[in-house]
Enzyme design. Structure first.
Site, PDB file in Angstrom:
ATOM      1  CD1 TRP A  28      -0.891   2.367   2.257  1.00  0.00           C
ATOM      2  CD2 TRP A  28      -2.821   1.765   1.296  1.00  0.00           C
ATOM      3  NE1 TRP A  28      -1.766   3.421   2.390  1.00  0.00           N
ATOM      4  CE2 TRP A  28      -2.964   3.083   1.812  1.00  0.00           C
ATOM      5  CE3 TRP A  28      -3.902   1.175   0.653  1.00  0.00           C
ATOM      6  CZ2 TRP A  28      -4.143   3.802   1.704  1.00  0.00           C
ATOM      7  CZ3 TRP A  28      -5.080   1.906   0.540  1.00  0.00           C
ATOM      8  CH2 TRP A  28      -5.199   3.203   1.069  1.00  0.00           C
TER       9      TRP A  28
ATOM     10  CD  GLN B 135       3.008   8.227   5.657  1.00  0.00           C
ATOM     11  OE1 GLN B 135       2.276   7.881   6.575  1.00  0.00           O
ATOM     12  NE2 GLN B 135       4.315   8.409   5.832  1.00  0.00           N
TER      13      GLN B 135
ATOM     14  CG  PHE C 276       1.504   9.145  10.423  1.00  0.00           C
ATOM     15  CD1 PHE C 276       1.729   7.780  10.433  1.00  0.00           C
ATOM     16  CD2 PHE C 276       0.233   9.592  10.750  1.00  0.00           C
ATOM     17  CE1 PHE C 276       0.727   6.873  10.750  1.00  0.00           C
ATOM     18  CE2 PHE C 276      -0.785   8.701  11.068  1.00  0.00           C
ATOM     19  CZ  PHE C 276      -0.535   7.344  11.060  1.00  0.00           C
ATOM     20  CB  SER C 277       2.727  12.714   5.715  1.00  0.00           C
ATOM     21  OG  SER C 277       2.093  11.666   5.037  1.00  0.00           O
TER      22      SER C 277
ATOM     23  NE  ARG D 114      -3.349  13.664  10.153  1.00  0.00           N
ATOM     24  CZ  ARG D 114      -4.380  13.647  10.998  1.00  0.00           C
ATOM     25  NH1 ARG D 114      -4.166  13.609  12.300  1.00  0.00           N
ATOM     26  NH2 ARG D 114      -5.619  13.661  10.544  1.00  0.00           N
ATOM     27  CG  ASP D 115       0.270  15.310   7.531  1.00  0.00           C
ATOM     28  OD1 ASP D 115       0.807  14.283   7.980  1.00  0.00           O
ATOM     29  OD2 ASP D 115      -0.932  15.373   7.206  1.00  0.00           O
TER      30      ASP D 115
ATOM     31  CD  GLU E   9      -5.350  13.866   6.764  1.00  0.00           C
ATOM     32  OE1 GLU E   9      -4.882  12.970   7.477  1.00  0.00           O
ATOM     33  OE2 GLU E   9      -6.035  13.656   5.739  1.00  0.00           O
TER      34      GLU E   9
ATOM     35  CG  ASN F 136      -1.033   6.885   2.688  1.00  0.00           C
ATOM     36  OD1 ASN F 136      -0.654   5.793   3.122  1.00  0.00           O
ATOM     37  ND2 ASN F 136      -1.016   7.969   3.436  1.00  0.00           N
ATOM     38  CG  ASP F 137      -0.418  11.247   2.746  1.00  0.00           C
ATOM     39  OD1 ASP F 137      -1.399  10.708   2.211  1.00  0.00           O
ATOM     40  OD2 ASP F 137      -0.468  11.792   3.868  1.00  0.00           O
TER      41      ASP F 137
END
Length: 430
Positions: A31, A50, A93-94, A157-158, A210, A33-34
């Protein structure tokens, strides 16, 4: 490295999957994502992302890594970071990247989900080569304790890092007073950070923002960010145009709208290439069928959108896909390959441009002077989208499982699951 290269090639060869895109980046397996840490560093475009290498669904976030000379042909690299410290033990995380003293600094969110309590903090890692990272011994470097008002430590986050003048700044997403917000931090050395201001906040930004991004093009300031709207609605990406007041650390909003007109476009991040062009890459996900690939036995899930160059014309932000764009004339029928095409003429009103694939079709129908209807006839769904471009000589980006439309400032990006498009034909409709 040789072992990793062998493994990645073998995985991609074994997974001879007709739905996998040919020039939109996907991980070799698992998988994604970002996009994270986008930067031109050591003569490569560096793409971190991610990544769950263990299954084609979201879980156990790592930072995957790929690099490219042109933004279209990617080389798989070893995993850059994994959740292995107390402050990021359930997810790396991102975040984003910046170069300082020939080293690559990344700021990212450490995610901890323990005893039904989520805590998110901002952390730093450093690399000499963009491949091997060492996490800062005094992580985390930012926490919700630094923020004003009512905070939520599960929604912070991010970080997006950048330099202005002789200082470093970081825009971070937060939930303040129970609303999505963007906050600004400042640093002299990328390791010690102080809170400066709230840049955006309000009910229109849902329950959480986000993946914020700040950039300036031709003297114009922009904030791009994703918004979790809540109430069962799909999350979307906004572009805020305004003026950054660096003396008072305030963002004076002029206007805002969606960065892309599809819910499948998400978590975009930008960087500057070796020619000082601003390039943006989104994550493309099927917002309404996020688990289809796993449920139908595929080993991968998620892709990056084609990198887009951002420019301005008369104060309007323009997006254009990078790479070779071929001309496509309108005719009764023609054979095409996967790739990018600019229509040499406008689609007439009451006509459809039909793209025929091995397992479905895409219809682009011009209903009125300024209205198009996009129909996706996919093995997974039939989807109809009304779209209003601001220029009628459209650019199409056609790949397995994805379709991106560009006019001038308006774009539409859809995960289609339609594969093997080899024919285009113009047809009059009633």
């Amino acid at each position: 490295m040789k072992e990793n290269s062998y493994l990645y090639k073998k995985i991609r060869k074994i997974d001879d999957d007709e739905l996998r895109p040919t020039f939109h980046f996907t991980a070799p397996v698992g998988w994604i994502n970002d996009p994270n840490g986008l930067i031109h560093y050591k003569n490569y475009y560096q793409l971190y992302y991610q990544y769950n290498p263990y299954a084609p669904h979201w879980d156990n976030m790592h930072w995957g890594h790929a690099r490219s000379k042109d933004g279209l042909h990617w080389e798989d690299m070893p995993i850059a970071m994994k959740p292995d410290h107390q402050y990021d033990k359930t997810g790396v995380f991102s975040g984003s990247a910046i170069e300082k003293d020939d080293k690559l600094y990344v700021l990212y969110t450490g995610h901890v989900d323990e005893n039904d309590q989520i805590t998110e903090t901002q952390c730093v890692a450093v690399s000499d080569d963009g491949v091997d990272f060492k996490k800062y011994e005094n992580n985390p470097v930012m926490t919700v304790a630094d923020l004003p008002g009512e905070t939520d430590e599960s929604n912070f986050r991010d970080p997006k890092v950048f330099k202005h003048g002789d200082k470093y700044y970081c825009v971070v997403a937060a939930a303040l007073e129970k609303h999505g917000s963007l906050v600004l931090f400042e640093s002299d050395d990328l390791l010690h950070w102080s809170f400066k201001s709230v840049l955006l906040q309000g009910e229109e930004y849902g329950i959480m923002t986000e993946c914020p991004d700040y950039f300036n093009i031709n003297g114009q300031d922009y904030l791009a960010f994703s918004v979790i709207l809540g109430d069962g609605r799909n999350s979307v990406v906004y572009l805020a145009k305004g003026h950054m007041d660096w003396q008072n650390f305030k963002f004076k909003l002029k206007e805002q709208h969606r960065l892309d007109d599809s819910d499948d476009f998400y978590a975009s991040q930008s960087f500057v290439d070796e020619k000082d062009n601003r390039i943006i890459i989104p994550w493309l996900r099927s917002a309404d069928h996020v688990n289809y690939l796993e449920e139908s036995g595929h080993l991968w899930n998620g892709m990056m959108g084609i990198p887009r160059m951002l420019t301005t014309i008369n104060g309007q932000l323009i997006q254009k896909p990078i790479g070779t764009i071929n001309d496509m004339s309108l005719s009764d029928s023609q054979d095409i390959d996967l790739g990018s095409y600019k229509l040499t003429e406008e689609i007439p009103i009451d006509h459809s441009l039909i793209l025929k694939g091995d397992n479905g079709e895409i219809h682009i129908t011009r209903k009125k002077e300024d209205q198009y209807v996009i129909e996706i006839h996919s093995p997974v769904f039939i989807k109809t989208v009304s779209w209003h471009p601001d220029n009628h000589k459209l650019t199409l980006v056609i790949d397995n499982s994805s379709f991106e439309l560009f006019s001038q400032s308006k774009t539409l990006s859809i995960v289609t699951f339609v594969a093997g498009i080899k024919q285009a034909m113009l047809k009059k409709v009633n």
